[in-house]
Write a protein that holds these residues in place. Structure first.
Motif, PDB file in Angstrom:
ATOM      1  N   ALA A 202       1.562 -46.645  17.498  1.00 43.75           N
ATOM      2  CA  ALA A 202       1.995 -45.467  16.747  1.00 43.75           C
ATOM      3  C   ALA A 202       3.049 -44.674  17.514  1.00 43.75           C
ATOM      4  O   ALA A 202       3.927 -44.048  16.906  1.00 43.75           O
ATOM      5  CB  ALA A 202       0.795 -44.578  16.426  1.00 43.75           C
ATOM      6  N   ALA A 203       2.992 -44.712  18.853  1.00 48.11           N
ATOM      7  CA  ALA A 203       3.953 -43.976  19.672  1.00 48.11           C
ATOM      8  C   ALA A 203       5.371 -44.512  19.522  1.00 48.11           C
ATOM      9  O   ALA A 203       6.340 -43.822  19.850  1.00 48.11           O
ATOM     10  CB  ALA A 203       3.529 -44.017  21.142  1.00 48.11           C
ATOM     11  N   THR A 204       5.526 -45.755  19.012  1.00 43.38           N
ATOM     12  CA  THR A 204       6.866 -46.306  18.767  1.00 43.38           C
ATOM     13  C   THR A 204       7.441 -45.817  17.450  1.00 43.38           C
ATOM     14  O   THR A 204       8.617 -46.068  17.161  1.00 43.38           O
ATOM     15  CB  THR A 204       6.805 -47.845  18.721  1.00 43.38           C
ATOM     16  N   TRP A 205       6.620 -45.192  16.620  1.00 41.37           N
ATOM     17  CA  TRP A 205       6.983 -44.755  15.266  1.00 41.37           C
ATOM     18  C   TRP A 205       7.142 -45.932  14.307  1.00 41.37           C
ATOM     19  O   TRP A 205       7.624 -45.774  13.185  1.00 41.37           O
ATOM     20  CB  TRP A 205       8.265 -43.919  15.264  1.00 41.37           C
ATOM     21  N   VAL A 206       6.721 -47.125  14.733  1.00 38.61           N
ATOM     22  CA  VAL A 206       6.780 -48.297  13.855  1.00 38.61           C
ATOM     23  C   VAL A 206       5.605 -48.304  12.884  1.00 38.61           C
ATOM     24  O   VAL A 206       5.718 -48.783  11.754  1.00 38.61           O
ATOM     25  CB  VAL A 206       6.788 -49.594  14.698  1.00 38.61           C
ATOM     26  N   ALA A 207       4.479 -47.768  13.301  1.00 40.87           N
ATOM     27  CA  ALA A 207       3.252 -47.795  12.491  1.00 40.87           C
ATOM     28  C   ALA A 207       2.563 -46.442  12.596  1.00 40.87           C
ATOM     29  O   ALA A 207       2.746 -45.718  13.583  1.00 40.87           O
ATOM     30  CB  ALA A 207       2.319 -48.904  12.973  1.00 40.87           C
ATOM     31  N   PRO A 208       1.770 -46.087  11.589  1.00 39.05           N
ATOM     32  CA  PRO A 208       1.013 -44.836  11.671  1.00 39.05           C
ATOM     33  C   PRO A 208      -0.102 -44.937  12.700  1.00 39.05           C
ATOM     34  O   PRO A 208      -0.536 -46.027  13.069  1.00 39.05           O
ATOM     35  CB  PRO A 208       0.449 -44.666  10.257  1.00 39.05           C
ATOM     36  N   ALA A 273      -8.810 -52.157  10.816  1.00 43.32           N
ATOM     37  CA  ALA A 273      -7.573 -51.391  11.003  1.00 43.32           C
ATOM     38  C   ALA A 273      -6.621 -52.113  11.957  1.00 43.32           C
ATOM     39  O   ALA A 273      -5.403 -52.141  11.740  1.00 43.32           O
ATOM     40  CB  ALA A 273      -7.895 -49.999  11.529  1.00 43.32           C
ATOM     41  N   ALA A 274      -7.174 -52.701  13.011  1.00 40.43           N
ATOM     42  CA  ALA A 274      -6.328 -53.414  13.976  1.00 40.43           C
ATOM     43  C   ALA A 274      -5.670 -54.632  13.337  1.00 40.43           C
ATOM     44  O   ALA A 274      -4.484 -54.905  13.576  1.00 40.43           O
ATOM     45  CB  ALA A 274      -7.163 -53.843  15.180  1.00 40.43           C
ATOM     46  N   ASP A 275      -6.400 -55.374  12.528  1.00 43.24           N
ATOM     47  CA  ASP A 275      -5.823 -56.541  11.855  1.00 43.24           C
ATOM     48  C   ASP A 275      -4.648 -56.134  10.972  1.00 43.24           C
ATOM     49  O   ASP A 275      -3.604 -56.799  10.958  1.00 43.24           O
ATOM     50  CB  ASP A 275      -6.887 -57.248  11.022  1.00 43.24           C
ATOM     51  N   HIS A 280       1.385 -55.830  10.379  1.00 42.48           N
ATOM     52  CA  HIS A 280       2.586 -55.018  10.206  1.00 42.48           C
ATOM     53  C   HIS A 280       3.514 -55.170  11.403  1.00 42.48           C
ATOM     54  O   HIS A 280       4.747 -55.327  11.248  1.00 42.48           O
ATOM     55  CB  HIS A 280       2.170 -53.552  10.023  1.00 42.48           C
ATOM     56  N   VAL A 281       2.950 -55.122  12.607  1.00 41.69           N
ATOM     57  CA  VAL A 281       3.755 -55.239  13.825  1.00 41.69           C
ATOM     58  C   VAL A 281       4.396 -56.622  13.915  1.00 41.69           C
ATOM     59  O   VAL A 281       5.575 -56.758  14.306  1.00 41.69           O
ATOM     60  CB  VAL A 281       2.885 -54.949  15.064  1.00 41.69           C
ATOM     61  N   ASP A 282       3.647 -57.661  13.555  1.00 44.88           N
ATOM     62  CA  ASP A 282       4.202 -59.018  13.607  1.00 44.88           C
ATOM     63  C   ASP A 282       5.425 -59.147  12.707  1.00 44.88           C
ATOM     64  O   ASP A 282       6.432 -59.778  13.079  1.00 44.88           O
ATOM     65  CB  ASP A 282       3.147 -60.041  13.191  1.00 44.88           C
ATOM     66  N   ARG A 283       5.343 -58.567  11.506  1.00 49.31           N
ATOM     67  CA  ARG A 283       6.494 -58.619  10.599  1.00 49.31           C
ATOM     68  C   ARG A 283       7.672 -57.852  11.199  1.00 49.31           C
ATOM     69  O   ARG A 283       8.822 -58.298  11.124  1.00 49.31           O
ATOM     70  CB  ARG A 283       6.127 -58.040   9.233  1.00 49.31           C
ATOM     71  N   PHE A 284       7.384 -56.702  11.811  1.00 45.93           N
ATOM     72  CA  PHE A 284       8.446 -55.911  12.436  1.00 45.93           C
ATOM     73  C   PHE A 284       9.108 -56.681  13.575  1.00 45.93           C
ATOM     74  O   PHE A 284      10.339 -56.717  13.691  1.00 45.93           O
ATOM     75  CB  PHE A 284       7.861 -54.591  12.948  1.00 45.93           C
ATOM     76  N   CYS A 285       8.305 -57.297  14.432  1.00 45.08           N
ATOM     77  CA  CYS A 285       8.850 -58.008  15.589  1.00 45.08           C
ATOM     78  C   CYS A 285       9.625 -59.256  15.178  1.00 45.08           C
ATOM     79  O   CYS A 285      10.596 -59.640  15.842  1.00 45.08           O
ATOM     80  CB  CYS A 285       7.727 -58.388  16.554  1.00 45.08           C
ATOM     81  N   ALA A 286       9.202 -59.890  14.085  1.00 40.95           N
ATOM     82  CA  ALA A 286       9.857 -61.123  13.648  1.00 40.95           C
ATOM     83  C   ALA A 286      11.147 -60.845  12.894  1.00 40.95           C
ATOM     84  O   ALA A 286      12.056 -61.676  12.871  1.00 40.95           O
ATOM     85  CB  ALA A 286       8.912 -61.946  12.772  1.00 40.95           C
ATOM     86  N   ASP A 287      11.242 -59.679  12.257  1.00 36.96           N
ATOM     87  CA  ASP A 287      12.381 -59.379  11.398  1.00 36.96           C
ATOM     88  C   ASP A 287      13.400 -58.537  12.164  1.00 36.96           C
ATOM     89  O   ASP A 287      13.359 -57.319  12.160  1.00 36.96           O
ATOM     90  CB  ASP A 287      11.916 -58.625  10.145  1.00 36.96           C
TER      91      ASP A 287
END
Length: 775
Positions: A202-208, A273-275, A280-287
């Motif tokens: 969440a500190a990256t502002w990528v996810a809530p 919640a972690a899953d 979400h993070v995987d999609r962000f890192c891949a894209d």
């Protein structure tokens, strides 16, 4: 009397809840008080060193988060602006801490040094994200926190990929907190460390950041960790079996089972919640082009009625009818069959806005449940989402008794409720082996539903299973079968491993028990055989093996031979009076009434598959079909029940017009289907068992009987019929049923002379032709 007992149980539960709440409040207050005391003391130590304004003492890690439990380490950073005498200041600071017997993890850094360490050491970076000023130069501490956060955000894609890899390695090493008898409360999957990872993401502002339910779960686990440290007097995070009762008492809980159940619920909340976060993070890192196309429209692809895929998750379609009580199950089954998770917001909305299912359930709801379970392992993620939103207990109130119930037995890998879902998922691979895959899947889901209640769980569960089956709308005989399956779900493994299979009494006893529902003994036997495998495999490696499998197979073979005389009559597919009347209609009759489509025309080859093709063109999925030839009238009658694949039903007039054009040979059904298939994108989905084609011997004197078992999909009946036609064969009768996501189809076929197939090569070609069409 029952009301008095229920009232007493409610009061006991309230008292237990009050004691638990008081104990937790006491632990939180103790933690806060100790933290305040430590902060003041550490600030005074720094002041006593005479360090001045260019030195700051900063707490990181659990101390920085304000979560320091009795056995936790002090994690401190002495930050300075390049002081030459910083080593002497550090000595005057650290030695009093060691003299007090406190565990200390310490470092001395300039601002640049701290940033460089954070850039290369992920664990150091995670600790510094929670840096908190304790004393000295406040501006310097603020600069550190701002710099570390800025670096973390600027390198979000790389750092989150590293964090995801570290997290999954920890999961693999530590196991899943919810399903361990002796879990590590901090490091196991679903533990405290996962919430800290969510905070870092969440500190990256990528996810809530973690939501309210996750924060509450985190606080509970933190309280259990605190109680564990106080009870044992050791800095341990592993809750070993011998400490369960003592920790439970310190928390005001009745016993170790109540403690584990509270931990399970919290851990599953965190895991869910972690899953979702890491997907979400995987999609962000891949894209890597996400930022460039952030304004682009994300495609929404239909996956079922009322459900679409959106950015890797299943969400509600526009215009989805939230007043429809079946919608949650329909969306869930579509998600499972597509192999996609439902979006958390979608599931929460379904829970909040859709009405409960009526009693009995409509057939569509029952079918959607079976389709969900039939997706196999993909159903587990979807089921967990429904459970987290409270939809499972709403649909099945009996589920509350087994939900999060631990099995304090090393043989069992899972809690009772997860074991039931795992068993149903395993049973999905064996739906080809039973006549009624829907009863196998529901029986697997309910086989241990009586656990946690007084008495034998099989007997108690059998009563509950019958009640649930009736509420679900199963026919009386089917409800009896489910009751028998739950009652005797341990019959085959217990008998096979503990009795002499050569003793005729053994076989006779099993045969009598599975025949409790008249005329359905073999059906019950095959369900119990499949359930025995799925149940054991879901229990754990120690519960299943080649030796046990051979014994059960031998027992089933012997019992089946004993029951063989009760097989259903041959040529049991007969037309109804309504169908016979329609068969005598002059000329061609086409009727479209809601989901029912009936055609009566002069008999000719290819009618079945051409009609099925027209239905597929209109995006209709065949749920049932009955086909027969009325020899006295020279007429074929085709009676279909077909529902939309998704969206609204087609215009009945347009469907009827296309059916009539097909009958008049003025519609290129094959060509239009091929063009539509070529234009469609390949749909992802869950792995399914391979199709099975069986020639049923001695089932008819007038035709060859072919049974086809396959995963249902649009145009399935078209492909089967086309394959039969390609072999030069005619279908004289057919019974087509779709049970959940499984097609169970029976065809009576004859050759060009109207006789059954006798040539072995022709039978083999027929079977291979159908299999090739289904692949």
């Amino acid at each position: 009397m029952t009301e008095a007992v229920d009232g007493a149980a409610t009061r006991d539960a309230e008292r237990a809840g009050d004691a638990f709440a008081r104990a937790r409040a006491g632990l939180a207050a103790a933690r806060a008080g100790r933290g305040i005391e430590l902060d003041r003391w550490l600030a005074s130590l720094l002041a006593e060193t005479g360090a001045g304004e260019d030195v700051a003492l900063v707490a990181v890690g659990s101390h920085g988060r304000g979560e320091l439990t009795p056995g936790g380490d002090l994690d401190l950073v002495l930050l300075h602006r390049g002081r030459d005498d910083i080593a002497g200041i550090a000595d005057r600071l650290w030695y009093p801490i060691w003299d007090r017997g406190l565990r200390l993890d310490h470092s001395v850094r300039t601002l640049d040094e701290a940033r460089k360490v954070a850039a290369t050491d992920l664990k150091a970076a995670l600790g510094l994200l929670h840096a908190r000023w304790l004393g000295g130069d406040h501006d310097l501490a603020d600069l550190l926190r701002a710099a570390v956060l800025a670096d973390w955000r600027s390198q979000a894609r790389r750092r989150l990929a590293e964090l995801a890899e570290l997290t999954r390695a920890r999961w693999a090493d530590q196991g899943e907190l919810a399903f361990l008898i002796e879990p590590d409360l901090k490091e196991a999957r679903g533990g405290l460390r996962d919430v800290h990872a969510m905070q870092a993401a969440a500190a990256t502002w990528v996810a809530p950041g973690p939501g309210e339910r996750v924060r509450a779960a985190h606080d509970l686990l933190l309280d259990v960790r605190h109680a564990l440290h106080e009870t044992t007097g050791r800095a341990t995070d592993r809750l070993v079996l011998q400490e369960h009762e003592a920790v439970a008492r310190s928390l005001g809980l009745a016993d170790g089972t109540a403690l584990l159940r509270a931990i399970v619920e919290a851990a599953r909340t965190v895991t869910y919640a972690a899953d979702n976060l890491w997907r979400h993070v995987d999609r962000f890192c891949a894209d890597r082009n996400r930022a460039a196309r952030s304004g682009a429209k994300v495609e929404r692809r239909p996956v079922g009625d009322g459900a679409v895929e959106h950015d890797g998750e299943v969400v509600l379609a526009r215009g989805a009818d939230l007043s429809d009580p079946v919608l949650p199950l329909r969306v869930a089954s579509a998600a499972a069959q597509a192999g996609l998770p439902p979006a958390p917001a979608t599931v929460e909305r379904l829970a909040a806005e859709t009405p409960p299912l009526p009693v009995p359930w409509p057939a569509e709801a029952r079918d959607a449940l079976v389709t969900l379970l039939g997706a196999g392992t993909a159903a587990i993620t979807v089921w967990e989402a429904l459970d987290q939103a409270g939809l499972i207990v709403r649909m099945l109130p009996e589920w509350a008794q087994v939900r999060n119930r631990p099995q304090r037995n090393p043989v069992h890998r899972f809690t009772v409720d997860r074991h039931l879902v795992e068993t149903a998922a395993g049973a999905a691979a064996m739906t080809r082996d039973v006549a009624r895959p829907d009863l196998l899947l529901v029986g697997a889901l309910l086989h241990d539903i009586g656990k946690g209640l007084p008495g034998d769980h099989s007997r108690t569960g059998a009563v509950l299973a019958h009640q649930i089956a009736v509420r679900m709308g199963f026919a009386a005989g089917d409800a009896d079968v489910l009751e028998t399956v739950v009652l005797h779900h341990l019959l085959l493994p217990d008998t096979a491993t503990r009795r002499d299979l050569d003793d005729p009494v053994t076989v006779q006893t099993v045969a009598e028990r599975v025949s409790a529902v008249p005329g359905r003994g073999r059906e019950v036997l095959e369900i119990l055989a499949a359930l025995a495998v799925a149940d054991a495999q879901a229990t754990g490696p120690a519960a299943w093996g080649a030796w046990k499998a051979r014994l059960i197979q031998d027992l089933v073979r012997r019992v089946d031979a004993r029951l063989a005389g009760t097989a259903p009559p041959r040529d049991a597919l007969d037309p109804s009076a309504e169908q016979l009347a329609l068969a005598r209609h002059d000329g061609a009759a086409v009727r479209v009434a809601g989901s029912r489509v009936t055609i009566a025309v002069p008999d000719r080859p290819g009618l079945l598959w051409r009609t099925a093709g027209v239905l597929a063109l209109h995006r209709l999925v065949v749920r049932t079909a009955r086909v027969f030839s009325a020899s006295d009238a020279g007429t074929a009658v085709l009676d279909f029940t077909a529902v939309p694949e998704y969206g609204t039903p087609p215009d009945p007039a347009a469907l009827e017009a296309d059916l009539r054009r097909m009958l008049a040979d003025r519609l290129d059904v094959a060509g239009r289907l091929e063009r539509r298939a070529a234009a469609a994108r390949t749909r992802r989905g869950v792995p399914v068992p391979p199709p099975r084609v069986t020639v049923v011997e001695d089932a008819s004197d007038t035709a060859t009987v072919v049974e086809v078992r396959a995963h249902d999909r649009p145009g399935l009946l078209w492909r089967i019929g086309q394959a039969i036609g390609a072999c030069g064969l005619q279908v004289t009768k057919a019974r087509v049923d779709t049970l959940g996501a499984e097609a169970v189809d029976v065809f009576y076929v004859v050759d060009s002379t109207g006789r059954p197939l006798e040539d072995t090569a022709a039978l083999s070609a027929l079977r291979e032709g159908i299999l090739a069409a289904l692949r």
